[in-house]
Design an enzyme around this catalytic site. Structure first.
Site, PDB file in Angstrom:
ATOM      1  N   GLU A 105      44.410  15.975 -13.805  1.00  0.00           N
ATOM      2  CA  GLU A 105      43.075  15.864 -14.399  1.00  0.00           C
ATOM      3  C   GLU A 105      43.033  14.884 -15.566  1.00  0.00           C
ATOM      4  O   GLU A 105      42.112  14.087 -15.684  1.00  0.00           O
ATOM      5  CB  GLU A 105      42.573  17.238 -14.853  1.00  0.00           C
ATOM      6  CG  GLU A 105      42.049  18.124 -13.730  1.00  0.00           C
ATOM      7  CD  GLU A 105      43.141  18.750 -12.901  1.00  0.00           C
ATOM      8  OE1 GLU A 105      42.830  19.291 -11.825  1.00  0.00           O
ATOM      9  OE2 GLU A 105      44.312  18.715 -13.322  1.00  0.00           O
TER      10      GLU A 105
ATOM     11  N   HIS B 102      40.877  31.295 -14.131  1.00  0.00           N
ATOM     12  CA  HIS B 102      39.945  30.528 -13.301  1.00  0.00           C
ATOM     13  C   HIS B 102      38.521  31.066 -13.351  1.00  0.00           C
ATOM     14  O   HIS B 102      37.736  30.823 -12.447  1.00  0.00           O
ATOM     15  CB  HIS B 102      40.427  30.516 -11.835  1.00  0.00           C
ATOM     16  CG  HIS B 102      41.710  29.783 -11.642  1.00  0.00           C
ATOM     17  ND1 HIS B 102      42.782  30.337 -10.964  1.00  0.00           N
ATOM     18  CD2 HIS B 102      42.104  28.564 -12.058  1.00  0.00           C
ATOM     19  CE1 HIS B 102      43.782  29.470 -10.966  1.00  0.00           C
ATOM     20  NE2 HIS B 102      43.394  28.389 -11.625  1.00  0.00           N
TER      21      HIS B 102
END
Length: 362
Positions: A92, A161
């Site tokens: 990322e 998450h």
């Protein structure tokens, strides 16, 4: 013979009358509204913007050959090829940095995070490189980029998450932060985000992707956009204001439908934009209903609801409140994995109904 002629005349006039009735009925029926899932609305928005402006491109993990982890970019790689739809490694920080650099060089990247939880790996690029550059360059260097992906709690993916990043990114000057609820929101806001010259954080919700909504004729147009910074009143009411964003707008509308049977009319406001927030729309509603509840899936401390409550207290609507404003939020713990605990960690419709009755003292 005259009998036969008159019979034919009667049949003909009957047919004519029937056709007039049928035609009138046909015209009176409105065309069936198009149903479109949030996933397809996002796909259509990207497709139209990729077609409209050759500077637009999409990059992220699995976005090309696999059609996207959630199939949001389905068909785009086949249509636009490797130059415009780019699969990246699982890094990322790296691909967000590439996207920010591309935006500085004059392109208009759409950077997809598989979930916004992974954007924490790239938060330095989002905030220090993207959000602050326009200001630090004295307005000489715009960074037209969209960071998009699913945000907030999904189902059964535990603490790492399941976070909502609306308050995280909404805290930072230099960013615009959008949080769509339905298909029209998704399409109109994503198109506005891609066309905007500022970095935009676009917070979708995984559990909304497969949900179909009616799309108006206007929303089906390639020119359809929704202005950034404007909330929408999804339901009119005069007893209490419910303010929410993303998936929890559905919960508010469901709670409002239950409460309406008991004679309580809730006004439901869909924020659409977290930053800049449409405080005027909330104030106007509170001045009408005299009560306020905020609903969000994120944690309570320094959250979206906390900001709304503070803004109402500091502004002209405060004197119109007949009861304290109440926040309905996620529970102040890391998200548990067990289903029963997960359900009790995020707002449910019953929590909204309970808070409304408590505020109205009924």
């Amino acid at each position: 013979m005259s009998k036969m002629a008159s019979l034919m005349c009667f049949v003909r006039s009957g047919r004519k009358a029937a056709s007039v009735v049928l035609r009138r009925e046909f015209h009176r029926t409105s065309p069936a509204a198009l149903q479109m899932t949030v996933r397809d609305a996002l796909n259509q928005a990207m497709d139209e913007e990729l077609e409209r402006d050759e500077r637009v491109f999409l990059l992220g993990e699995e976005v090309a050959q696999y059609d996207g982890a959630y199939k949001v970019s389905r068909g785009l790689w086949k249509k636009y090829g490797d130059k415009r739809i780019i699969d990246t490694p699982i890094t990322e920080m790296g691909f967000a940095g590439i996207a920010v650099g591309a935006a500085m060089a004059g392109l208009r990247p759409v950077c997809e995070f598989m979930t916004f939880n992974f954007s924490m790996q790239a938060i330095d690029q989002v905030i220090n490189s993207a959000a602050k550059t326009y200001y630090m360059s004295a307005g000489l260097q715009p960074v037209p980029i969209v960071f998009r992906g699913p945000n907030g709690a999904s189902a059964g993916v535990a603490a790492q998450h399941s976070q909502c990043f609306a308050a995280w990114y909404g805290h930072c000057p230099g960013l615009k932060v959008l949080s769509p609820w339905n298909s029209e929101d998704a399409k109109g806001l994503l198109k506005s985000a891609i066309r905007d010259d500022n970095p935009v954080v676009f917070l979708e919700n995984e559990l909304m992707y497969g949900v179909p909504f009616e799309m108006s004729e206007e929303a089906q147009s390639k020119d359809f956009t929704i202005p950034i910074g404007k909330a929408k009143t999804e339901r009119q009411g005069n007893h209490i204001t419910l303010v929410s964003h993303s998936r929890y707008v559905s919960f508010c509308l469901d709670a409002a439908a239950v409460l309406a049977k008991e004679g309580i009319e809730c006004e439901v406001i869909n924020l659409r934009t977290i930053r800049p927030m449409d405080v005027e729309a909330i104030e106007a509603s509170v001045m009408k209903t005299n009560h306020l509840i905020t609903v969000e899936g994120g944690w309570p401390q320094f959250g979206i609801g906390a900001e709304i409550c503070a803004r109402i207290m500091e502004g002209p609507a405060f004197n119109y409140l007949d009861a304290p404003a109440i926040r309905v939020t996620g529970v102040d713990i890391p998200m548990p994995y067990a289903k029963i605990l997960e359900d009790n960690s995020i707002p449910q419709i019953k929590d909204i109904i309970f808070s409304v009755k408590k505020t109205l003292n009924v």
